[in-house]
Design a protein around this motif. Sequence first.
Motif, PDB file in Angstrom:
ATOM      1  N   LEU A   1       0.668  -0.976   0.235  1.00  0.00           N
ATOM      2  CA  LEU A   1      -0.138   0.136  -0.098  1.00  0.00           C
ATOM      3  C   LEU A   1       0.602   1.283   0.265  1.00  0.00           C
ATOM      4  O   LEU A   1       0.471   2.460   0.538  1.00  0.00           O
ATOM      5  CB  LEU A   1      -1.061  -0.303   0.969  1.00  0.00           C
ATOM      6  CG  LEU A   1      -2.005  -1.384   1.727  1.00  0.00           C
ATOM      7  CD1 LEU A   1      -2.940  -1.239   2.407  1.00  0.00           C
ATOM      8  CD2 LEU A   1      -2.708  -1.503   0.442  1.00  0.00           C
TER       9      LEU A   1
ATOM     10  N   GLY B   1       2.450   0.683  -4.564  1.00  0.00           N
ATOM     11  CA  GLY B   1       0.913   0.368  -5.319  1.00  0.00           C
ATOM     12  C   GLY B   1      -0.136   0.944  -6.516  1.00  0.00           C
ATOM     13  O   GLY B   1      -0.414   0.169  -6.700  1.00  0.00           O
TER      14      GLY B   1
ATOM     15  N   MET C   1      -5.991   1.137  -1.184  1.00  0.00           N
ATOM     16  CA  MET C   1      -5.500   2.406  -0.521  1.00  0.00           C
ATOM     17  C   MET C   1      -5.778   3.046  -0.067  1.00  0.00           C
ATOM     18  O   MET C   1      -6.451   4.118  -1.057  1.00  0.00           O
ATOM     19  CB  MET C   1      -3.888   2.757  -2.301  1.00  0.00           C
ATOM     20  CG  MET C   1      -3.419   1.920  -3.474  1.00  0.00           C
ATOM     21  SD  MET C   1      -3.120   2.209  -4.696  1.00  0.00           S
ATOM     22  CE  MET C   1      -1.538   3.449  -3.719  1.00  0.00           C
TER      23      MET C   1
END
Length: 626
Positions: A154, A159, A182
């Motif tokens: 993340l 990400g 996210m």
Amino acid sequence: MQQELSSLLRSLLQNPLDTILYSSIIRILTRTPNSLRHGRQLHALLFLHAVSPDPSLAARIAAMYSSSGDLHSASLLLHHHPHPSHLLYNSLIRGHSLRRLPAQVLSLFNAMLGRSLPPDHFTFPFVLKACADLPSLPIGCTVHSQCLRRGLELDVYVGSSLVNMYAKCGEVRFAHRLFDKMRVRDMSTWNALIVGYMMMGAVKVAGHLFDDMPKRNVISWTAMISGYAQNGVADSALQLFYEMRKRSKPNWVTIVSILPACAHAAALDLGRMIHEYARTMGLDSHPTVQIAIMGMYAKCGSLLEARRCFDRMPERDKTVAAWNTIITAYASQGLGAESVSAFEAMVRSGLRPDAVSFTALLSGCSRAGLVDQGMRYFDDMTPVYSVEAAHEHYACIVDLLGRAGKLERALVFANQMKIKSGPSIWGALLASSRSHRNLKVAQIAANRLFELEPDNSGNYVLLSNMYAESGKWEEVKGLRALLREKGMKKSPGCSWSEINGRVHTFFTGDKSHPQSNEIHGFLEDLPEKMKGEGYIPDTGFVLHDVSEEEKEGNLATHSEKLAIAFGILNTNPGAVLRVTKNLRICGDCHTAVKFISKIHHREIMVRDLNRFHHFKDGLCSCGDYW
């Protein structure tokens, strides 16, 4: 920066063993264009003073070499360093990524893992980009697991790279799930997801994402415009381009993305406006933009303007793409001799033709009936030019022989190919059989197509047309029943034309246009005028076993005739009409447009699925060889 560099060099002369000074100077040189020679001299100075670069300095030197494109020297640092660090690997991975070498990036990443060096948030974006560029979903998933193991899934940059990788590898739904997880998303994450949905044709979903973006950049706008153009939604692409100009400044990539929309819509006036805009903004100096502008003019039927753009290109003898575009332009107009001439000029310029060059060349030979020349060029492809023949080249030869009426020879050629024949081969043979009314060869080609692409309704319809012409109504009924059983429908004929800066679209039998009554009234009066000039409707191009009067009525409302009628009603006398059709123009319409051009003293340009037809004074540029 120059002042800082001079000061550091003076200090280095006094302290030639200070690795911190070396590191600072290398950092500046990495950001300075054309500084490779100075960087090499500094690296040599290290050797001269027997200074062993620490991991950080070695990584900076590798970054300097990589940024300058000297990947060989950067790689030597890795091979000769006794204890390479993850920083050194990161520099090399970044350098190879910038040079678009995804396989080497993955090789370096594997070597890094083999040394038990930990990848970080700097490593993964470049490695995931390599997976996307290949593309390789299995390797991408493996890299994703490494991201999870290190708690970086993340991270905003990692990400975003994961979303991009999954989107480009065709797993858009998984990319969207990651996107939703996210907490922080930058614009590149949104852009990656939009591109992914556009790649799979989910235009509406991409549009909703674009609308929901909290902030947009030029990449966001360009991704949408390019996606609309690639998915055939030309009107939306053009509309968004005009909206973009009010809110953001287009770059050269935007211009390259919007021009195909003009070409698809045959919107020549809009294309000229965008060309002028690119010139005003100084964006037309980029070679890719120049080629895109040339291609737009060619696909809109303005060969003169396409050639003018080609002649003005200062570096045309350095790029095969420019020559391919002009060869293709001549081929699409049926100017085979000009295609051959351009090809020979390209070879004389020192450029080596590629597979695209030969597709354009052989297509030009086919459309102009240059059988011997086309066969000779095909035979020379591999031994003379080192280009391996692919499906598209074999299809051109089948088309070349078929158009010339050499159907038996084309059939033998298709059966004796060195590679496995595909739909393009048998499709070319079926089309030629239709033109020459050879039902025997048509049946062979159609049966092969039914196996290769069982859900393509066009093949069934074309063979059904031929059965109808021969009065084989039982066979016609059998094919119609098969179409119903498979739930397939004939692709509707569609034509469009740009009038006064707006694109108007018509379907066969269309009555939805605001001027429908005028258009159909015009077409109702037309047959008698044409018959006075010698026109005889060719009702063999109508499928149904109905009366001749009904067949003539069906022919009168073909989409290209509706578009031409609309154009005549809405333009000044003598204005050139430009019409584009999604299918091959039928024989009756081809004949009818010749008469219309004569009766109304108009030049009419029709671009169908295969080529351009220029109608003037009762004649067509194809010479009825199409």
